[in-house]
Enzyme design. Structure first.
Site, PDB file in Angstrom:
ATOM      1  N   ASN A  67       0.866  -1.178   0.000  1.00 58.69           N
ATOM      2  CA  ASN A  67       0.000   0.000   0.000  1.00 58.69           C
ATOM      3  C   ASN A  67       0.900   1.224   0.000  1.00 58.69           C
ATOM      4  O   ASN A  67       1.487   1.567   1.024  1.00 58.69           O
ATOM      5  CB  ASN A  67      -0.902  -0.033   1.244  1.00 58.69           C
ATOM      6  CG  ASN A  67      -1.760   1.222   1.372  1.00 58.69           C
ATOM      7  OD1 ASN A  67      -1.788   2.048   0.465  1.00 58.69           O
ATOM      8  ND2 ASN A  67      -2.447   1.359   2.492  1.00 58.69           N
ATOM      9  N   LYS A  98       0.071   4.198  -0.196  1.00 53.54           N
ATOM     10  CA  LYS A  98      -0.599   5.364   0.405  1.00 53.54           C
ATOM     11  C   LYS A  98      -0.416   6.578  -0.520  1.00 53.54           C
ATOM     12  O   LYS A  98      -0.342   6.399  -1.728  1.00 53.54           O
ATOM     13  CB  LYS A  98      -0.103   5.594   1.834  1.00 53.54           C
ATOM     14  CG  LYS A  98      -0.235   4.311   2.673  1.00 53.54           C
ATOM     15  CD  LYS A  98      -0.064   4.508   4.149  1.00 53.54           C
ATOM     16  CE  LYS A  98      -0.245   3.166   4.867  1.00 53.54           C
ATOM     17  NZ  LYS A  98      -0.164   3.306   6.325  1.00 53.54           N
ATOM     18  N   HIS A 139      -9.545   1.126   4.859  1.00 52.22           N
ATOM     19  CA  HIS A 139      -8.287   1.353   5.585  1.00 52.22           C
ATOM     20  C   HIS A 139      -8.553   2.303   6.758  1.00 52.22           C
ATOM     21  O   HIS A 139      -9.368   3.224   6.646  1.00 52.22           O
ATOM     22  CB  HIS A 139      -7.233   1.935   4.643  1.00 52.22           C
ATOM     23  CG  HIS A 139      -5.856   1.896   5.231  1.00 52.22           C
ATOM     24  ND1 HIS A 139      -5.432   2.813   6.170  1.00 52.22           N
ATOM     25  CD2 HIS A 139      -4.837   1.040   5.058  1.00 52.22           C
ATOM     26  CE1 HIS A 139      -4.190   2.514   6.527  1.00 52.22           C
ATOM     27  NE2 HIS A 139      -3.805   1.441   5.876  1.00 52.22           N
ATOM     28  N   GLU A 179      -6.952   4.706   7.858  1.00 56.62           N
ATOM     29  CA  GLU A 179      -6.734   6.121   7.536  1.00 56.62           C
ATOM     30  C   GLU A 179      -7.967   6.701   6.858  1.00 56.62           C
ATOM     31  O   GLU A 179      -8.328   7.867   7.070  1.00 56.62           O
ATOM     32  CB  GLU A 179      -5.479   6.265   6.661  1.00 56.62           C
ATOM     33  CG  GLU A 179      -4.214   6.083   7.497  1.00 56.62           C
ATOM     34  CD  GLU A 179      -3.039   5.478   6.755  1.00 56.62           C
ATOM     35  OE1 GLU A 179      -3.033   5.474   5.517  1.00 56.62           O
ATOM     36  OE2 GLU A 179      -2.114   4.986   7.440  1.00 56.62           O
ATOM     37  N   GLU A 221      -5.198  -4.846  10.545  1.00 56.04           N
ATOM     38  CA  GLU A 221      -4.202  -3.798  10.748  1.00 56.04           C
ATOM     39  C   GLU A 221      -4.515  -3.046  12.042  1.00 56.04           C
ATOM     40  O   GLU A 221      -5.302  -2.090  12.025  1.00 56.04           O
ATOM     41  CB  GLU A 221      -4.227  -2.814   9.574  1.00 56.04           C
ATOM     42  CG  GLU A 221      -3.899  -3.438   8.235  1.00 56.04           C
ATOM     43  CD  GLU A 221      -3.336  -2.412   7.263  1.00 56.04           C
ATOM     44  OE1 GLU A 221      -2.269  -2.675   6.714  1.00 56.04           O
ATOM     45  OE2 GLU A 221      -3.947  -1.349   7.080  1.00 56.04           O
ATOM     46  N   GLY A 268       2.554   2.440  10.865  1.00 58.51           N
ATOM     47  CA  GLY A 268       3.477   3.556  10.719  1.00 58.51           C
ATOM     48  C   GLY A 268       4.169   3.945  12.012  1.00 58.51           C
ATOM     49  O   GLY A 268       4.798   4.999  12.098  1.00 58.51           O
ATOM     50  N   SER A 294       3.537  -1.921  10.341  1.00 55.15           N
ATOM     51  CA  SER A 294       4.991  -1.961  10.555  1.00 55.15           C
ATOM     52  C   SER A 294       5.597  -3.319  10.210  1.00 55.15           C
ATOM     53  O   SER A 294       6.569  -3.752  10.839  1.00 55.15           O
ATOM     54  CB  SER A 294       5.352  -1.554  11.985  1.00 55.15           C
ATOM     55  OG  SER A 294       4.894  -0.237  12.248  1.00 55.15           O
TER      56      SER A 294
HETATM   57  P1  13P Z   1       3.062   0.516   7.688  1.00 54.49           P
HETATM   58  O1  13P Z   1       3.584  -0.783   7.126  1.00 54.49           O
HETATM   59  O2  13P Z   1       3.766   1.712   7.179  1.00 54.49           O
HETATM   60  O3  13P Z   1       2.929   0.452   9.170  1.00 54.49           O
HETATM   61  O4  13P Z   1       1.555   0.658   7.113  1.00 54.49           O
HETATM   62  C1  13P Z   1       0.696  -0.406   7.228  1.00 54.49           C
HETATM   63  C2  13P Z   1      -0.518  -0.091   6.464  1.00 54.49           C
HETATM   64  O5  13P Z   1      -1.309   0.756   6.851  1.00 54.49           O
HETATM   65  C3  13P Z   1      -0.749  -0.805   5.199  1.00 54.49           C
HETATM   66  O6  13P Z   1      -2.028  -0.589   4.711  1.00 54.49           O
END
Ligand code: 13P
Length: 257
Positions: free
Chosen positions: A10, A12, A100, A102, A172, A178, A218
């Site tokens: 992803n 982002k 997601h 976010e 997640e 992150g 992560s």
């Molecule tokens: P990170 O791997 O940067 O923690 O992000 C995970 C994520 O949100 C994947 O969709």
């Protein structure tokens, strides 16, 4: 049933078209097509990068899949700023992330929205990667299994039993995204096993068995192997580490072991 692992990157909101083309080329260079017998590898760039990334992949005849990060459930119309399933399909997306955290937190996406998106994607022949996961407050309160399994039930409500196998669930935990603070393999497995039990309950074991459950948060080349060794973790949804071709491919290789 042994499920084929799935590793999805992803990206982002990262990479301009120029940057996306470079990264797609680097990822393609690292990937051998016969790996696709053992692992599904997917990248999910921002909308504007989908076509350029697809062009790189087509030129290389790579078997890396393409996914979007979001979609709207209506096929067309007055929905300024949105992108439909037929549009993603035409570009060559086989996958699409929905729900997601976010998007849920920053853009107000609800369980009902996620459910509509899942249904539209299944109808259009695109596999939804449905994200679920609890906040730190929910984890600390102790009711995270109830919270996450309720998200799964809401996202897949009303889905045809036969279509359910096309879905992918990504667990997640928000506190691990992150932050560099990965869930331990035991913590991730506990929730993924509860998700698996929920899917069995919703669709029957035969229909639910092919549904893949990913861990995300992560995940990197240092911790992927142990997470992927868990019985109910069938792959990973990778954020930060998917922005580097070598790191991303190291995780893909871990998934084949
Ligand atoms: P990170 O791997 O940067 O923690 O992000 C995970 C994520 O949100 C994947 O969709």
């Amino acid at each position: 049933m042994a499920r084929k692992p799935l590793i999805a990157g992803n990206w982002k909101m990262n990479n301009t078209i120029g940057e996306a083309v470079v990264l797609a080329q680097e990822i393609s260079n690292e990937f051998y097509n016969d790996w696709s017998d053992h692992v599904d590898c997917v990248v999910c760039p921002p909308f504007v990068d989908l076509k350029p990334v697809k062009t790189v992949f087509e030129f290389d005849r790579t078997k890396i899949g393409l996914g979007a990060q979001n979609v709207y459930w209506e096929p067309s119309g007055a929905f300024t700023g949105e992108t439909s399933v037929p549009m993603l399909k035409e570009i060559g997306c086989s996958w699409c992330i929905v729900g997601h955290s976010e998007r849920r937190i920053l853009f107000g996406e609800t369980n009902e929205d996620v459910n509509l998106k899942v249904k539209a994607l299944l109808e259009g022949g695109i596999a939804p990667i449905v994200c679920v996961g609890e906040s730190l407050a929910v984890r600390d309160a102790g009711n995270y299994l109830e919270f996450v399994t309720a998200q799964v039930r809401a996202a897949l409500a009303g889905i045809d039993e036969g279509a359910a196998k096309e879905c992918v669930i990504a667990y997640e935990p928000i506190w691990a995204i992150g932050t560099g603070r990965t869930a331990t393999p035991e913590q991730a497995e506990e929730v993924c096993a509860a998700i698996r039990a929920t899917l069995n309950d919703m669709f029957g074991a035969d229909n639910a068995d092919p549904i893949r459950i990913l861990y995300g948060g992560s995940m990197n080349e240092g911790n992927a192997a142990l997470l992927l060794a868990e019985a109910d973790i069938d792959g990973g949804l990778i954020g930060g580490a998917s922005l580097n071709a070598k790191s991303f491919m190291a995780i893909v290789k871990d998934a084949m072991r």
